[in-house]
Design a protein around this motif. Structure first.
Motif, PDB file in Angstrom:
ATOM      1  N   LYS A  60       5.903  40.248  17.825  1.00 32.64           N
ATOM      2  CA  LYS A  60       5.515  41.407  17.033  1.00 32.64           C
ATOM      3  C   LYS A  60       5.033  40.952  15.654  1.00 32.64           C
ATOM      4  O   LYS A  60       5.808  40.417  14.858  1.00 32.64           O
ATOM      5  CB  LYS A  60       6.691  42.372  16.871  1.00 32.64           C
ATOM      6  CG  LYS A  60       7.230  42.921  18.184  1.00 32.64           C
ATOM      7  CD  LYS A  60       6.217  43.807  18.891  1.00 32.64           C
ATOM      8  CE  LYS A  60       6.804  44.428  20.159  1.00 32.64           C
ATOM      9  NZ  LYS A  60       5.815  45.250  20.883  1.00 32.64           N
ATOM     10  N   GLU A  61       3.766  41.148  15.394  1.00 27.54           N
ATOM     11  CA  GLU A  61       3.174  40.831  14.102  1.00 27.54           C
ATOM     12  C   GLU A  61       2.310  41.996  13.659  1.00 27.54           C
ATOM     13  O   GLU A  61       1.501  42.503  14.437  1.00 27.54           O
ATOM     14  CB  GLU A  61       2.308  39.565  14.195  1.00 27.54           C
ATOM     15  CG  GLU A  61       3.046  38.292  14.548  1.00 27.54           C
ATOM     16  CD  GLU A  61       3.810  37.694  13.363  1.00 27.54           C
ATOM     17  OE1 GLU A  61       3.710  38.246  12.246  1.00 27.54           O
ATOM     18  OE2 GLU A  61       4.510  36.689  13.570  1.00 27.54           O
ATOM     19  N   SER A  62       2.473  42.418  12.407  1.00 25.12           N
ATOM     20  CA  SER A  62       1.631  43.503  11.900  1.00 25.12           C
ATOM     21  C   SER A  62       0.239  43.003  11.541  1.00 25.12           C
ATOM     22  O   SER A  62      -0.716  43.774  11.491  1.00 25.12           O
ATOM     23  CB  SER A  62       2.285  44.140  10.669  1.00 25.12           C
ATOM     24  OG  SER A  62       2.280  43.236   9.562  1.00 25.12           O
ATOM     25  N   ASP A  63       0.124  41.681  11.287  1.00 25.61           N
ATOM     26  CA  ASP A  63      -1.167  41.083  10.905  1.00 25.61           C
ATOM     27  C   ASP A  63      -1.797  41.812   9.722  1.00 25.61           C
ATOM     28  O   ASP A  63      -3.004  42.074   9.686  1.00 25.61           O
ATOM     29  CB  ASP A  63      -2.140  41.060  12.087  1.00 25.61           C
ATOM     30  CG  ASP A  63      -1.806  39.997  13.116  1.00 25.61           C
ATOM     31  OD1 ASP A  63      -0.954  39.149  12.820  1.00 25.61           O
ATOM     32  OD2 ASP A  63      -2.392  40.023  14.216  1.00 25.61           O
ATOM     33  N   THR A  64      -0.975  42.156   8.743  1.00 21.70           N
ATOM     34  CA  THR A  64      -1.463  42.876   7.573  1.00 21.70           C
ATOM     35  C   THR A  64      -2.239  41.943   6.655  1.00 21.70           C
ATOM     36  O   THR A  64      -1.713  40.929   6.192  1.00 21.70           O
ATOM     37  CB  THR A  64      -0.290  43.503   6.798  1.00 21.70           C
ATOM     38  OG1 THR A  64       0.440  44.369   7.680  1.00 21.70           O
ATOM     39  CG2 THR A  64      -0.788  44.293   5.606  1.00 21.70           C
TER      40      THR A  64
END
Length: 352
Positions: A60-64
């Motif tokens: 789970k990565e938001s990649d913000t």
């Protein structure tokens, strides 16, 4: 380590590893005055983000994305655009048992042969996670393409040997797997579930269509447009083949069939895929990209240690079952980067 930059005038340099503090890059050569925002870039990153769909890794990565420089009040300033994306869900312990073992199908052996040392945590720099930087670069490159009315689409033609019929391309961005039609989606999902149960992985084929490219883009010898595009696409880790237009089918064809007749209204067909003699013809550019199966499989495989001792390995951790659809935005980004660079080179040549 060289090879961290792509492009001549519009240039992306990326940094970071799969299990480091984060990833990011610097985009140099972007003209001033183009509209761009973190929100627009984030939309592209969200299409590549892990944790989506049954074929995707559970990581789970938001990649913000955070823009650090080069953009002021929603406009590019003409200076270097710096950006950073933090890693949020690393589990490096998943890789501690394989730090001295080469994973079949991965870059482990090559990295060790080249450097005598490697980051074994998820592949380090060779991880597919590196591609977040390319997606950011591609989103900025699209701001250049917008000035010329150029659009880039990447959709899935095939997964696990099951081909999609080309039907409603208008809905590609909203469909699972960026599928070219609705009918093939349940067939792909059934195939993916079957392969998951076997502890194995799948490959596929992505097709790229570029519209709005003017005639005359590209150079006639070493910097042919199709050569530069193939170079851009082959630089993505999972890619094992690229064909332009009729591609390998041209080898089985005849000149009378493969040539594109010309009329007063334009070309009557597009076997050339929008590129003739390395220079754009003004037609749609069409490329197909072969994606290999993810090499991390939950089956026992034969391999060796760094000391050359034979052993077996069963890879744990969190991995995609198929690089599609997460690779689609990456291929789209690399196409955008290539075209933005070629457009700026063309503009410079004309101004000289």
């Amino acid at each position: 380590m060289s090879g961290n930059s792509f492009g001549q005038l519009f240039r992306l340099t990326s940094y970071g590893e799969s299990h480091g503090a984060g990833l990011g890059g610097v985009i140099d050569g972007c003209p001033a005055g183009l509209s761009i925002s973190e929100e627009e870039i984030q939309q592209e990153l969200d299409r590549r983000r892990p944790g989506q769909g049954i074929a995707s890794t559970a990581r789970k990565e938001s990649d913000t994305v955070h823009l650090l420089s080069g953009v002021f009040e929603g406009k590019t300033t003409g200076t270097a655009i710096g950006f950073h994306i933090a890693n949020e869900d690393q589990r490096s312990r998943d890789y501690s048992t394989i730090q001295n073992v080469f994973r079949p199908g991965h870059a482990d052996f090559g990295y060790d042969a080249k450097f005598g040392f490697r980051d074994y945590r998820g592949g380090g720099r060779s991880s597919g996670r590196e591609t977040v930087s390319r997606v950011v670069g591609g989103a900025v490159a699209q701001a250049v393409l917008d000035q010329y009315g150029i659009s880039v689409m990447a959709y899935t033609r095939e997964i696990g040997g099951i081909e999609a019929e080309l039907a409603d391309l208008d809905g590609v961005q909203e469909r699972p797997y960026f599928a070219a039609c609705d009918d093939v989606i349940p067939l792909w999902e059934e195939r993916i579930k079957e392969i998951m149960a076997q502890g194995d992985t799948l490959g596929g084929i992505v097709e790229i269509v570029v519209t709005g490219v003017p005639a005359g883009l590209g150079e006639p010898v070493f910097d042919k447009l199709d050569a530069r595009l193939a170079y851009a696409l082959m630089g993505v880790g999972a890619v094992k083949g690229v064909e332009i237009g009729s591609g390998f089918e041209a080898a089985r064809s005849l000149g009378s069939m493969n040539n594109d007749p010309m009329t007063a209204e334009g070309f009557a067909s597009n076997s050339a895929g929008g590129i003739l003699g390395g220079i754009s013809s003004g037609q749609s550019i069409v490329a197909r990209v072969a994606i290999k199966p993810i090499p991390s499989i939950a089956q026992e495989q034969q391999t060796v240690t760094r000391d050359g001792e034979e052993t077996t390995i069963r890879i744990g951790g969190r991995h995609d079952i198929c690089a599609i659809p997460r690779v689609n935005p990456v291929l789209r980004a690399m196409t955008r980067l290539c075209l933005a660079d070629m457009l700026l080179l063309q503009r410079r040549n004309i101004s000289l």
